[in-house]
Design a protein around this motif. Structure first.
Motif, short mmCIF file in Angstrom:
data_model
loop_
_atom_site.label_atom_id
_atom_site.label_comp_id
_atom_site.label_asym_id
_atom_site.label_seq_id
_atom_site.Cartn_x
_atom_site.Cartn_y
_atom_site.Cartn_z
N ALA A 1 37.92 -0.08 -30.48
CA ALA A 1 36.90 0.47 -31.39
C ALA A 1 37.27 1.89 -31.80
N GLN A 2 37.81 2.66 -30.86
CA GLN A 2 38.19 4.03 -31.18
C GLN A 2 39.38 4.07 -32.13
N GLN A 3 40.33 3.15 -31.93
CA GLN A 3 41.52 3.12 -32.77
C GLN A 3 41.20 2.68 -34.20
N THR A 4 40.25 1.79 -34.34
CA THR A 4 39.90 1.30 -35.67
C THR A 4 38.82 2.14 -36.32
N GLY A 5 38.31 3.14 -35.62
CA GLY A 5 37.29 4.00 -36.19
C GLY A 5 35.93 3.35 -36.21
N ALA A 6 35.71 2.36 -35.37
CA ALA A 6 34.44 1.64 -35.35
C ALA A 6 33.59 2.07 -34.17
N ASP A 7 33.67 3.35 -33.79
CA ASP A 7 32.89 3.84 -32.65
C ASP A 7 31.41 3.58 -32.81
N ALA A 8 30.91 3.71 -34.02
CA ALA A 8 29.48 3.53 -34.25
C ALA A 8 29.06 2.08 -34.03
N ALA A 9 29.99 1.14 -34.22
CA ALA A 9 29.66 -0.27 -34.04
C ALA A 9 29.60 -0.66 -32.57
N TYR A 10 30.24 0.12 -31.71
CA TYR A 10 30.30 -0.19 -30.30
C TYR A 10 29.81 0.99 -29.46
N GLU B 1 38.18 -7.31 -13.98
CA GLU B 1 38.63 -7.92 -15.23
C GLU B 1 37.66 -7.61 -16.37
N PHE B 2 36.37 -7.67 -16.08
CA PHE B 2 35.37 -7.37 -17.11
C PHE B 2 35.46 -5.91 -17.53
N GLU B 3 35.66 -5.03 -16.57
CA GLU B 3 35.79 -3.61 -16.89
C GLU B 3 37.02 -3.37 -17.76
N ALA B 4 38.13 -4.05 -17.47
CA ALA B 4 39.33 -3.92 -18.29
C ALA B 4 39.05 -4.41 -19.71
N GLY C 1 36.62 -0.87 -26.06
CA GLY C 1 36.30 0.52 -26.42
C GLY C 1 37.49 1.21 -27.05
N ASP C 2 38.68 1.00 -26.47
CA ASP C 2 39.89 1.59 -27.03
C ASP C 2 40.15 1.05 -28.43
N MET D 1 45.39 -5.84 -31.70
CA MET D 1 44.59 -5.38 -30.58
C MET D 1 43.49 -6.40 -30.25
N THR D 2 43.01 -7.10 -31.28
CA THR D 2 41.96 -8.08 -31.05
C THR D 2 42.47 -9.22 -30.18
N SER D 3 43.74 -9.60 -30.35
CA SER D 3 44.28 -10.67 -29.50
C SER D 3 44.37 -10.22 -28.06
N GLN D 4 44.61 -8.91 -27.84
CA GLN D 4 44.64 -8.39 -26.48
C GLN D 4 43.25 -8.48 -25.86
N ILE D 5 42.23 -8.15 -26.63
CA ILE D 5 40.85 -8.24 -26.14
C ILE D 5 40.51 -9.70 -25.85
#
Length: 172
Positions: free
Chosen positions: A124-133, A112-115, A121-122, A1-5
């Motif tokens: 962060a939610q998938q990795t459980g890092a909501d608090a970090a973001y 593009e920035f919004e995407a 955000g997605d 997912m990081t490569s997608q970001i």
């Protein structure tokens, strides 16, 4: 997912660079039109000056020289007015094109920035890092809200000085 970001961040930056390229191209086209107008004005002026010199050197009475001078003055005023009108048309058209290009470029960049923000955000939610973001979901909401609001110029106390907006800036 990081490569997608990362790819979306690259796409966002590419959109900004492409928008700048489009803007620069439009600006150069306007400069090119003004240059062509100036070259044409210089060529016409040189040809007319040559004809004027030939006519002035031909044997004539003082009255004919005075009449020639009067005619040339009237013609120069008419040509100056026509030149300024043409120049104004070129500048106005170029300004409209630049504004449209800038708006389109900004809209593309914002999309593009919004995407990118949404993907982060997605992720962060998938990795459980909501608090970090914590700011990512609200950044998208702010972006959507700001696209629909009017622009207002505020003074140092927060009062609207100009623009269509009528809201007072909060001091929080």
């Amino acid at each position: 997912m990081t490569s997608q970001i990362s790819q979306q961040l690259i796409d966002t930056q590419s959109a900004g660079i492409a928008a700048f390229g489009d803007f620069a191209q439009r600006a150069f086209e306007g400069f090119e039109k003004v240059t062509q107008l100036n070259v044409q004005a210089i060529k016409t002026s040189l040809a007319e000056r040559q004809a004027i010199v030939s006519e002035a050197l031909s044997p004539a009475s003082p009255f004919d020289l005075f009449l020639l001078q009067t005619q040339l003055t009237e013609a120069a005023a008419t040509k100056a007015k026509a030149y300024m009108t043409h120049l104004g048309e070129i500048v106005a058209q170029n300004q409209l094109e630049l504004i449209a290009t800038a708006r389109q470029g900004f809209a593309n960049y914002a999309r593009e920035f919004e995407a990118w923000i949404s993907a982060a955000g997605d992720d962060a939610q998938q990795t459980g890092a909501d608090a970090a973001y914590p700011m990512l979901p609200s950044a998208t909401a702010i972006s959507e809200t700001e696209q629909q609001t009017d622009v207002a110029i505020l003074d140092s106390t927060g009062n609207v000085v100009s623009g269509r907006g009528s809201r007072r800036r909060s001091t929080n």
